[in-house]
Design an enzyme around this catalytic site. Structure first.
Site, PDB file in Angstrom:
ATOM      1  N   GLU A 231       0.751  -1.207   0.136  1.00 50.63           N
ATOM      2  CA  GLU A 231       0.012  -0.011   0.034  1.00 50.63           C
ATOM      3  C   GLU A 231       0.842   1.271  -0.087  1.00 50.63           C
ATOM      4  O   GLU A 231       1.442   1.509   1.015  1.00 50.63           O
ATOM      5  CB  GLU A 231      -0.835   0.100   1.149  1.00 50.63           C
ATOM      6  CG  GLU A 231      -2.080   1.230   0.987  1.00 50.63           C
ATOM      7  CD  GLU A 231      -2.369   1.803   2.220  1.00 50.63           C
ATOM      8  OE1 GLU A 231      -2.645   2.746   2.689  1.00 50.63           O
ATOM      9  OE2 GLU A 231      -2.891   0.785   3.328  1.00 50.63           O
ATOM     10  N   CYS A 265      -3.230   7.958   4.704  1.00 47.91           N
ATOM     11  CA  CYS A 265      -3.113   7.009   3.634  1.00 47.91           C
ATOM     12  C   CYS A 265      -4.388   7.514   2.655  1.00 47.91           C
ATOM     13  O   CYS A 265      -4.066   7.844   1.349  1.00 47.91           O
ATOM     14  CB  CYS A 265      -3.141   5.748   3.598  1.00 47.91           C
ATOM     15  SG  CYS A 265      -1.716   5.181   4.597  1.00 47.91           S
TER      16      CYS A 265
END
Length: 462
Positions: A231, A265
């Site tokens: 990620e 994020c």
């Protein structure tokens, strides 16, 4: 001389913690322990594994009073927000709850008389988690708990900025009575990490971090055929339509842009607003942003602490300066003590008159700055949302669910939100497209990414 890793607190620049880097001998021993423990751990029932995980969670939560200020000292998040354990409980509890069903063998869809045919989900073996500093508990637990529930052993290497988090996990597992070697926390430098990944001794690595870091992970693991979960970067957009609740959109998107000093994020980094509601939205967004109080995260009045490192704040200063040179307008310009180059303290900023020639609208900021653009219609909004090398989440603000779905179908992203943002639902898979990486976490699909299929084709009648 023993090599160490120093954790420099963004609060005052002091050395908050210092730990010795593991020797190669100690690291090899840790990997051997993980490998030796894995076969026995795989024989433990899923239900029993769940009991260990729940005991670990309770042990971790018992540390809350110490952990909350510890997070502030390590990476700057204000203590008023109470840490991360609410989200940790939600995610871990859900993954424990669904484990039995998610890990069940899958029978062949077309039964054949005299045969038993099914696919088992086998543990991968030794899983390495390389966790980031921005949500140090939440991001780590996404892989740690399901990997252990699936029967693998776990080696955690946490970010230098949040060294103490790995120790907290290790202590919690020890308090839970987890068998030795099933979970281990290690302190490594980059060279050791790359060497370990290239050794063939790790079966899966999950990394959350930068695109550059992800490329380094892939390069280090090349030729080992280990599986990867990556990620990486994000530049998450929002699109506000004329039929949206502007009050709700403003409150949610301001929080989505600036919570955790924008170091999320899936934080909102760019907003596209239909021209019919643009002025109303911008006015409300600016007013809401001006309510932030920047300062020492140990003080209850502080709603925005320092960024985790001065260089991150300097990037935001550079993006703002470049945007202003190209014609953007800054609306906040908050007076913040210490807000100078080389300081992690920086105020939130809202920019208008921005375009995609500015880095603030295309390159990851990961800080408290957001650009707002006026758009004429869906086509323009979708084109702009997709004009990015990243794709983690996108949020659509409207009262028309079907319209939101039709727009979401055309946006290049891992998650489509409607009337909310900056949230992980553990029942839904967490994944991304383009430079945001590959792999998947959470949900039943997350278990598929932490196991390997093994087919059984059994002829019972001869």
């Amino acid at each position: 001389m023993t090599e160490t890793v120093k954790l420099i607190s963004p609060i005052d620049g002091s050395v908050y913690a210092e730990r010795s880097v593991a020797t190669d001998q100690a690291l090899n021993a840790a990997v051997e322990r993980a490998r030796a423990a894995q076969s026995g751990w795989a024989q433990v029932s899923v239900a029993e594994r769940g009991k260990y995980m729940l005991a670990m969670l309770e042990a971790l939560f018992s540390m809350t009073d110490e952990v909350v200020p510890e997070i502030a000292w390590q990476m700057g998040r204000p203590v008023r927000y109470g840490g991360e354990f609410g989200g940790v409980r939600e995610r871990a509890s859900y993954m424990i709850e669904i484990a039995e069903q998610a890990l069940k063998p899958v029978a062949a869809a077309n039964p054949k008389d005299g045969f038993r045919r099914y696919v088992k989900k086998e543990p991968l073996g030794v899983v390495m988690v390389i966790a980031p500093w921005n949500y140090p508990y939440l991001t780590a637990v996404n892989t740690i708990v399901p990997a252990l529930m699936a029967g693998s052993t776990v080696i955690l290497k946490h970010a230098a900025q949040t060294l103490l988090v790995g120790e907290r996990f290790a202590k919690a597992f020890e308090m839970a009575g987890l068998p030795k070697g099933v979970f281990q926390n290690v302190v490594l430098n980059h060279g050791q990490t790359e060497k370990l990944l290239g050794s063939g001794k790790i079966d899966h690595v999950n990394f959350t971090g930068s695109v550059g870091g992800g490329r380094a992970i892939e390069k280090a693991a090349a030729g080992t055929f280990m599986t990867l979960g990556l990620e990486l970067g994000g530049k998450d957009p929002a699109y506000v339509l004329p039929d949206a609740s502007i009050e709700n959109a403003v409150a949610s998107l301001v929080d989505g842009a600036f919570f955790n000093s924008g170091q999320c994020c899936c934080g909102i980094e760019r907003v596209y607003v239909h021209e019919k509601v643009y002025d109303q939205f911008v006015e409300g967004f600016i007013a809401e942003t001006k309510n932030y109080v920047v300062g020492n995260p140990l003080e209850q009045s502080t709603t925005l602490g320092p960024m985790a490192h001065a260089r991150f704040a300097d990037l935001i200063r550079e993006q703002k300066a470049e945007a202003l040179r190209k014609g953007a307008v800054a609306h906040i310009n908050m007076k913040v003590d210490g807000d100078v180059a080389g300081s992690p303290y920086i105020g939130p900023e809202v920019l208008t008159n921005v375009d995609h020639q500015m880095s603030v609208m295309r390159e990851e900021s990961f800080g408290p700055i957001v650009g707002i653009m006026k758009v004429r219609n869906d086509e323009e909004a979708i084109a702009l949302m997709n004009d990015s090398p990243y794709g983690l989440t996108a949020s659509i603000w409207t009262s028309d669910t079907e319209h939101a779905i039709s727009i979401g179908d055309r946006v290049e992203t891992g998650t489509v939100f409607m009337n909310r943002c900056d949230y992980l639902d553990p029942a839904l898979v967490w994944t991304g497209v383009k430079d945001t990486g590959k792999g998947a976490a959470l949900s039943a699909i997350g278990y598929d990414n932490l196991t390997r299929p093994k087919s059984y084709h059994l002829k019972e009648k001869i």
